[in-house]
Design an enzyme around this catalytic site. Sequence first.
Site, mmCIF file in Angstrom:
data_model
loop_
_atom_site.group_PDB
_atom_site.id
_atom_site.type_symbol
_atom_site.label_atom_id
_atom_site.label_comp_id
_atom_site.label_asym_id
_atom_site.label_seq_id
_atom_site.Cartn_x
_atom_site.Cartn_y
_atom_site.Cartn_z
ATOM 1 N N LYS A 57 -18.845 45.621 34.594
ATOM 2 C CA LYS A 57 -19.285 44.235 34.420
ATOM 3 C C LYS A 57 -20.522 43.938 35.266
ATOM 4 O O LYS A 57 -21.402 43.178 34.849
ATOM 5 C CB LYS A 57 -18.135 43.292 34.762
ATOM 6 C CG LYS A 57 -17.015 43.391 33.712
ATOM 7 C CD LYS A 57 -15.703 42.835 34.206
ATOM 8 C CE LYS A 57 -14.633 42.859 33.116
ATOM 9 N NZ LYS A 57 -13.292 42.529 33.650
ATOM 10 N N ALA A 114 -8.101 46.026 11.022
ATOM 11 C CA ALA A 114 -7.836 47.457 11.160
ATOM 12 C C ALA A 114 -6.959 47.708 12.379
ATOM 13 O O ALA A 114 -7.261 47.249 13.484
ATOM 14 C CB ALA A 114 -9.150 48.228 11.298
ATOM 15 N N GLY A 146 -6.538 37.593 29.490
ATOM 16 C CA GLY A 146 -5.544 36.909 28.678
ATOM 17 C C GLY A 146 -5.981 36.927 27.234
ATOM 18 O O GLY A 146 -7.166 36.753 26.929
ATOM 19 N N LYS A 162 -16.389 46.042 27.269
ATOM 20 C CA LYS A 162 -17.285 46.180 28.422
ATOM 21 C C LYS A 162 -17.644 47.629 28.706
ATOM 22 O O LYS A 162 -18.763 47.953 29.074
ATOM 23 C CB LYS A 162 -16.678 45.542 29.662
ATOM 24 C CG LYS A 162 -15.325 46.139 30.019
ATOM 25 C CD LYS A 162 -14.568 45.289 31.000
ATOM 26 C CE LYS A 162 -13.138 45.796 31.117
ATOM 27 N NZ LYS A 162 -12.274 45.306 30.024
ATOM 28 N N ILE A 172 -14.840 32.732 30.277
ATOM 29 C CA ILE A 172 -15.917 31.974 30.913
ATOM 30 C C ILE A 172 -17.236 32.218 30.202
ATOM 31 O O ILE A 172 -17.663 33.358 30.076
ATOM 32 C CB ILE A 172 -16.078 32.371 32.397
ATOM 33 C CG1 ILE A 172 -14.746 32.277 33.123
ATOM 34 C CG2 ILE A 172 -17.135 31.521 33.066
ATOM 35 C CD1 ILE A 172 -14.798 32.825 34.543
ATOM 36 N N LEU A 204 -11.369 44.592 14.023
ATOM 37 C CA LEU A 204 -10.917 45.932 14.387
ATOM 38 C C LEU A 204 -10.091 45.824 15.654
ATOM 39 O O LEU A 204 -10.612 45.491 16.723
ATOM 40 C CB LEU A 204 -12.122 46.866 14.629
ATOM 41 C CG LEU A 204 -13.236 46.851 13.571
ATOM 42 C CD1 LEU A 204 -14.324 47.865 13.931
ATOM 43 C CD2 LEU A 204 -12.671 47.136 12.181
ATOM 44 N N GLY A 228 -4.616 43.907 19.274
ATOM 45 C CA GLY A 228 -3.880 43.832 20.531
ATOM 46 C C GLY A 228 -3.767 42.383 20.969
ATOM 47 O O GLY A 228 -3.767 41.471 20.133
#
Lengths: 438, 438
Positions: free
Chosen positions: B206, B46, B307, B106, B137, B12, B15
């Site tokens: 986070k 999607a 990234g 997040k 990470i 889904l 990007g």
Amino acid sequence: MSDLRTLRVALLGAGSVGSQVARILIEDRAELAARAGITLDLVGVAVRSLDSARDWDIPAELLTTDATALVQRADVVIELIGGIEPARTLILEAVAAGADVVTGNKALIAAHGPELFDAAARVGALISYEAAVAGAIPILRPLRESLAGDKINRILAIVNGSTNFILDRMDRFGDTMEQAQKTAFELGFLEADPTLDVDGYDAAQKAAILARLAFHADVPAEAVYREGIADITAEQIRDAAAAGATIKLLAIAERVTGEHGEGISTRVYPALIPKEHPLASVHGGNNAVFVEAAAAGPLMFYGAGAGGVQTASAVLGDLVSAARRHVAGGPGLTEGATAKLPLIPIGEVSARYQIALRVSDRPGVLAQIAGILAEAGVSVETVVQSAAEADEVSGEHAAMLVIGTHTSREDAVQNTVNALRSHEAVRAVISVLRFEGE
Amino acid sequence: MSDLRTLRVALLGAGSVGSQVARILIEDRAELAARAGITLDLVGVAVRSLDSARDWDIPAELLTTDATALVQRADVVIELIGGIEPARTLILEAVAAGADVVTGNKALIAAHGPELFDAAARVGALISYEAAVAGAIPILRPLRESLAGDKINRILAIVNGSTNFILDRMDRFGDTMEQAQKTAFELGFLEADPTLDVDGYDAAQKAAILARLAFHADVPAEAVYREGIADITAEQIRDAAAAGATIKLLAIAERVTGEHGEGISTRVYPALIPKEHPLASVHGGNNAVFVEAAAAGPLMFYGAGAGGVQTASAVLGDLVSAARRHVAGGPGLTEGATAKLPLIPIGEVSARYQIALRVSDRPGVLAQIAGILAEAGVSVETVVQSAAEADEVSGEHAAMLVIGTHTSREDAVQNTVNALRSHEAVRAVISVLRFEGE
């Protein structure tokens, strides 16, 4: 097998790591039970002698000298004896009895990993060994699981705290090798017999384990190319600094293209690391594993590489994971299919080199040496010439040459170095070091 | 559920992360199948619009605008839409249909984690979200598994690459905040609306996730104390350097003792980090998570925090783990019991502070200010006074005072700062920053 509310844990060995594992199992029993979903019941601790002094006083009723019997009444066996035997036999007996195994035994995993993993796979038991590499640092699980969808290209690792401590002393405090070893010994960073550490055997075992997990291939520890740090001098540390680098003993596992295609290179040697590389800032007895993956890019895992309580953290992490598996069912992690990547010999690997020579200080010598390098296809990038002391016997003047090469193949460099050694103008080849992490 | 040789994967969102996940699933299909023990079959992607430009050209036959229908024919759903809705509803639908979920969301995990985890636990499905914190990470799995036998005391984390890039520019290149933000925007480190990053909302989400995993406790993102970096000036960067420190936006999750006993403090603010601390060397857009555990000691996890392809690595790691679970059976990881540690308000937390003031340059002012601090119980460790420009209106001479305090409680410091603000000799309170990582 015990009922589902208690997991019977047997501990083999009560040295600096084992006694800390026992302490935490007893002192943090309630918290660990909450974490694992089951009570972790330490049913016994096998030791060689019942009345040795230990870092933490294990209740006497837990101690036994009969490891074989202890293994038979455990759901999980923690092996912290070290060495090959009797550790190997005890682990095989534990697995045969259906127990999971947690071990910190790098020598055993490096030498007999496939045998142990096969035995475990046959009965659906689990062997975990996070403590075997880089002490407290979680590195094996991230390699095996977190990076399972990525492609690891290279691992550069500082996995031996003793040698890192020694090289760091020389680099930052100007110690000689002898002084640094003495300090390392006094502070407990070096064993009475330093061979395993100083000559790189310990790092080679860890390189083999890292390569196995990174590349899903069997790599025997003896196949790891190995040079130790015994010959590193204060002068080399200075030459490294002049080249913007610091010297670290690295365990390297790398995907490389050799003469016959892609394969794995594993090697351990003191290498020149650029000062700005994250590994250059790993000081004292610390460890760090620098991983380059195709998608993730560079990653670094840093922390204490040794120490009783630190390593106990890794052992207990594996234990809680094994306990959760007992609660939840299912087979847990397996070692995974073994790929058929060939091992590439060191001669086919390329790097930039720093070659330090002592030569006769007379006209034409530099040209002759440059000629030898050029003939072997080794291209010179930098040369620093400085005066050296006159020869004690002949009184002839000498010069020091520090040559930095462009990227060259190891076999070409070794051929060149051999030719230099026998050249009449070369008094001595002082050192040949590789750059890494550039 | 599909047969055991193929795992149906629905994606889904396509990007920057999603299109890389699709690329790797298609290009590395054979290798991923070997790793997972099962073929990972991308059955659909999607998207909002079928003909948007993407970082990688996803085969047209895989694209669909009907996410709800796609979710129904998947064994694992990868949610990379972001934001709360429709991501939340789609994940709940996936879980209700028995699918495992991998997400990098997040905001959603921080805001609705418990609801999602409960829904998954009821049907034995798995929600994994390694990509939600610190991009590539591996940090969530090490916290949850590798350190499961240890006790985490503190996490200091650089988890927002945009703000780290900005502060690093100011520190190392002498940029002003405005210049640094402009560069960050031009290089793609900062969104058109920088609020989420610059004001610390992203880092707070986070911090909440890290606190949950470290302390097994529910921490809503709104409960995280939060200050952004918008007011940081070149002058503060210089004051920090003079104190041997560098300024980093930290997400902090810490076990602290408050007035009513042990609890958790979570907070996000620009803090002074000693130059020799490993976090001080985290440059550019990189992330790092520094963990202090009772047994393991200090650990650091370092790498790319954002990234497309880097974050895809974390997504695929979670996917391969989910796939292995499908092959092996068993419930895999659950979120674990939630502890009842209370949240400690910021006022009860202690630190050393650096307070910068502009004051009237006349006799007795320093004594008055020292008196105000002493009265509030804030003990002064260092004072640096320097000349400031004369007041534009009154022409009166001014001085800059940079005060370093001993460890003090936040509420005492805030009371003091309020008293200073209303003192007639204080022209302005320029900044109040905390030291961390000492």
